[in-house]
Design a protein around this motif. Structure first.
Motif, mmCIF file in Angstrom:
data_model
loop_
_atom_site.group_PDB
_atom_site.id
_atom_site.type_symbol
_atom_site.label_atom_id
_atom_site.label_comp_id
_atom_site.label_asym_id
_atom_site.label_seq_id
_atom_site.Cartn_x
_atom_site.Cartn_y
_atom_site.Cartn_z
ATOM 1 N N GLN A 62 -1.116 18.271 81.921
ATOM 2 C CA GLN A 62 -0.522 18.355 80.587
ATOM 3 C C GLN A 62 0.928 18.816 80.676
ATOM 4 O O GLN A 62 1.250 19.714 81.443
ATOM 5 N N VAL B 194 4.360 19.696 77.888
ATOM 6 C CA VAL B 194 4.731 19.947 76.496
ATOM 7 C C VAL B 194 6.242 19.842 76.376
ATOM 8 O O VAL B 194 6.977 20.451 77.156
ATOM 9 N N GLY C 55 9.125 20.971 74.144
ATOM 10 C CA GLY C 55 9.405 21.926 73.082
ATOM 11 C C GLY C 55 10.826 21.770 72.573
ATOM 12 O O GLY C 55 11.745 21.508 73.355
ATOM 13 N N HIS D 54 1.810 15.525 68.378
ATOM 14 C CA HIS D 54 2.967 16.264 67.839
ATOM 15 C C HIS D 54 2.417 17.400 66.981
ATOM 16 O O HIS D 54 1.518 17.187 66.177
ATOM 17 N N THR D 55 2.964 18.612 67.146
ATOM 18 C CA THR D 55 2.413 19.755 66.410
ATOM 19 C C THR D 55 2.846 19.804 64.945
ATOM 20 O O THR D 55 2.340 20.627 64.195
ATOM 21 N N ASP E 38 9.674 27.623 70.212
ATOM 22 C CA ASP E 38 9.677 26.193 69.907
ATOM 23 C C ASP E 38 9.346 25.978 68.435
ATOM 24 O O ASP E 38 8.356 26.500 67.935
ATOM 25 N N GLN F 57 6.680 20.827 68.920
ATOM 26 C CA GLN F 57 6.187 20.545 70.266
ATOM 27 C C GLN F 57 5.461 19.210 70.277
ATOM 28 O O GLN F 57 4.812 18.845 69.295
ATOM 29 N N VAL G 248 2.651 17.551 72.771
ATOM 30 C CA VAL G 248 1.730 17.839 73.861
ATOM 31 C C VAL G 248 1.243 16.510 74.438
ATOM 32 O O VAL G 248 0.746 15.648 73.702
ATOM 33 N N GLY H 4 2.168 22.238 80.879
ATOM 34 C CA GLY H 4 1.152 22.682 79.926
ATOM 35 C C GLY H 4 0.000 23.424 80.573
ATOM 36 O O GLY H 4 -0.734 24.144 79.902
ATOM 37 N N LYS I 95 2.235 26.923 81.598
ATOM 38 C CA LYS I 95 3.253 27.322 80.606
ATOM 39 C C LYS I 95 4.632 27.584 81.222
ATOM 40 O O LYS I 95 5.492 28.161 80.586
#
Length: 193
Positions: free
Chosen positions: A23, A25, A27, A81-82, A93, A96, A98, A136, A139
């Motif tokens: 994963q 991400v 940001g 998409h967040t 962020d 984000q 993902v 991801g 982190k």
């Protein structure tokens, strides 16, 4: 271990991560620039809407799909998409994307991450604007670009993730551009695919 990338550098994500990377991400963060009011008092801040997008291309340089503020997720759930932040309020962020690399369909050969100023301000008018790519799984930051100090552009083609010999690699593009949405950047993206 953090990966320090320079603009134009290419790396193997799995090799740098030390294992298979599942994963990533993308940001995006920023703050609204404070406006000065009468005699320097009051004024508040101006709303600034930056948008993160992820474009998926096949081997023929055709767009397969796009995840952005008008389509927050691929049907298969591999990219999400967040949500659209229209002001930049808050720390860290503000938006984000993902990406579950192990779930990306085989026909997708590359993913291109872009950032656009939907409200039209150039990045010199935005405070503390940055975009970054994060592992991801743990982190840790893979790449980061400070958008505010780079000039009077209103968009950036941040990075391209692409498949090569069965693994994901990354090209840190950091290419400044102009445009309110990802569509405006396609002519500039295509030569890099």
């Amino acid at each position: 271990m953090a990966i320090n990338l320079q603009k134009g550098q290419k790396i193997s994500l799995e090799k740098e991560a030390g294992s298979s990377l599942n994963q990533v991400v993308m940001g995006l963060g920023w703050d609204a620039l404070k406006k000065k009011g009468f005699f320097g008092f009051g004024g508040g801040s101006q709303d600034i809407d930056l948008d993160a997008s992820c474009l998926m291309f096949d081997e023929n340089k055709q767009i397969v799909d796009v995840v952005w503020f008008r389509q927050l997720q691929r049907k298969d759930g591999s990219i999400r998409h967040t949500g659209d932040n229209r002001t930049g309020d808050g720390d860290g962020d503000d938006e984000q994307i993902v990406v579950m690399l192990n779930q990306i369909p085989a026909q997708v050969k590359s993913l291109v991450f872009t950032v656009n100023s939907f409200t039209g301000q150039d990045f010199s008018q935005v405070a503390n604007a940055f975009c970054r790519l994060i592992n991801g799984d743990n982190k840790q930051e893979i790449a980061r670009y400070d958008l505010s100090v780079q000039g009077s552009h209103s968009a950036q083609i941040m990075a391209k993730l692409y498949r090569h010999n069965g693994e994901w690699k990354m090209h840190a593009m950091g290419e400044n551009s102009t445009g309110r949405t990802f569509q405006d950047l396609i002519p500039q993206i295509l030569p890099h695919l």
